[in-house]
Write a protein that holds these residues in place. Structure first.
Motif, short mmCIF file in Angstrom:
data_model
loop_
_atom_site.label_atom_id
_atom_site.label_comp_id
_atom_site.label_asym_id
_atom_site.label_seq_id
_atom_site.Cartn_x
_atom_site.Cartn_y
_atom_site.Cartn_z
N ALA A 122 5.96 -2.34 -14.44
CA ALA A 122 7.30 -2.92 -14.40
C ALA A 122 8.18 -2.20 -13.37
N MET A 123 8.09 -0.87 -13.34
CA MET A 123 8.88 -0.10 -12.38
C MET A 123 8.43 -0.37 -10.95
N ALA A 127 10.42 -1.88 -7.60
CA ALA A 127 10.42 -1.22 -6.30
C ALA A 127 9.97 -2.18 -5.20
N ILE A 128 8.91 -2.95 -5.48
CA ILE A 128 8.41 -3.91 -4.49
C ILE A 128 9.44 -4.99 -4.22
N ALA A 129 10.13 -5.43 -5.28
CA ALA A 129 11.18 -6.45 -5.10
C ALA A 129 12.31 -5.92 -4.22
N ALA A 130 12.50 -4.59 -4.24
CA ALA A 130 13.54 -3.97 -3.41
C ALA A 130 13.04 -3.65 -2.01
N GLY A 131 11.79 -4.04 -1.71
CA GLY A 131 11.25 -3.85 -0.37
C GLY A 131 10.48 -2.56 -0.16
N VAL A 132 10.23 -1.81 -1.24
CA VAL A 132 9.51 -0.54 -1.11
C VAL A 132 8.01 -0.80 -1.08
N ARG A 133 7.30 -0.12 -0.18
CA ARG A 133 5.85 -0.18 -0.12
C ARG A 133 5.30 1.24 -0.13
N PRO A 134 4.23 1.49 -0.88
CA PRO A 134 3.71 2.86 -0.96
C PRO A 134 3.03 3.30 0.32
N LYS A 135 3.16 4.58 0.63
CA LYS A 135 2.46 5.19 1.76
C LYS A 135 1.54 6.26 1.19
N PHE A 211 -2.73 -5.59 -7.03
CA PHE A 211 -2.39 -4.29 -7.62
C PHE A 211 -1.02 -3.82 -7.14
N VAL A 212 -0.80 -3.91 -5.83
CA VAL A 212 0.49 -3.48 -5.27
C VAL A 212 1.63 -4.35 -5.79
N GLU A 213 1.35 -5.65 -5.97
CA GLU A 213 2.38 -6.57 -6.44
C GLU A 213 2.59 -6.49 -7.96
N GLY A 214 1.74 -5.70 -8.63
CA GLY A 214 1.92 -5.51 -10.07
C GLY A 214 1.29 -6.58 -10.94
N ASP A 215 0.38 -7.39 -10.36
CA ASP A 215 -0.25 -8.46 -11.14
C ASP A 215 -1.47 -7.97 -11.91
#
Length: 228
Positions: A122-123, A127-135, A211-215
């Motif tokens: 959920a968190m 973050a993804i909705a706010a445009g954050v992408r992991p590095k 996975f990144v999108e939280g699905d």
């Protein structure tokens, strides 16, 4: 937080020592303490009982918890196979990220691991909705040797890998396959590929994006479940 996001972070020290050290996570967070949950997979207690370590695994990675004197006595209470909820300070030595415990709780109901994973998802969605992408940071890990404290993780330079382009139709097919095949412990990518008669690389690309999108999430390494 997933252990992977801790051990693949970058430990930052103040050049002149005037500022506190912190961990820069792949998601851009600056943290000095963290809460993780995992299963004890290794344990060491020194003969004088003034130093102890536990290594816990949450399915994404492992991390060492180290304690001296009174903290060592607390770590000694846990056994291999125990699930523990840990709040600890983040430390680094010889390139390895480890934790010094502030709070240790034995988890009796393993369903709490799923609850924690859903909280993390959920968190990450926010973050993804706010445009954050992991590095994520590339690492090379030597063989674990907790007794000698030689298990070292050396972080290389951060390198962001672009996500593959995956159609919504493929993601939907993968989700349907997981729902059909999952008996409670997750589904391996090769099983999904065989079910859909697609290549393993196509499935891995789809799972990476999902996975990144939280699905989807990984209850254990290499197995995927839908995030409901």
């Amino acid at each position: 937080m997933r252990i992977k996001d801790v051990v693949l972070g970058q430990y930052i020290r103040s050049p002149d020592g005037t500022q506190p050290s912190y961990l820069l996570t792949p998601w851009g967070e600056q943290i000095t303490r963290v809460r993780v949950m995992g299963t004890v997979v290794d344990k060491f207690l020194r003969e004088d009982q003034n130093y102890a370590t536990l290594r816990i695994d949450d399915g994404s990675e492992t991390v060492s918890i180290r304690g001296w004197q009174e903290a060592a006595k607390e770590l000694e209470k846990f056994s291999l196979g125990d699930i523990i909820d840990v709040i600890g300070r983040i430390r680094e030595f010889n390139g390895e990220i480890y934790l010094t415990p502030e709070l240790l709780i034995r988890v009796e109901d393993p369903n709490w691991e799923l609850v924690r994973e859903l909280e993390i998802i959920a968190m990450r969605r926010e973050a993804i909705a706010a445009g954050v992408r992991p590095k994520f940071i590339k690492v090379e890990t030597g063989g674990p040797d907790i007794a000698a404290s030689r298990d070292v993780t050396e972080a290389a330079e951060a390198e962001e890998e672009p996500l593959p382009v995956v159609s919504d139709e493929l993601k939907k097919k993968v989700a349907i396959a997981i729902e059909k095949l999952d008996t409670g412990s997750g589904v391996e990518p090769i099983t999904i590929a065989n079910e859909l008669n697609l290549s393993l690389s196509q499935i891995n690309d789809a799972l990476r994006v999902m996975f990144v999108e939280g699905d989807v999430f990984e209850p254990a390494a290499g197995k995927f479940r839908l995030a409901r």
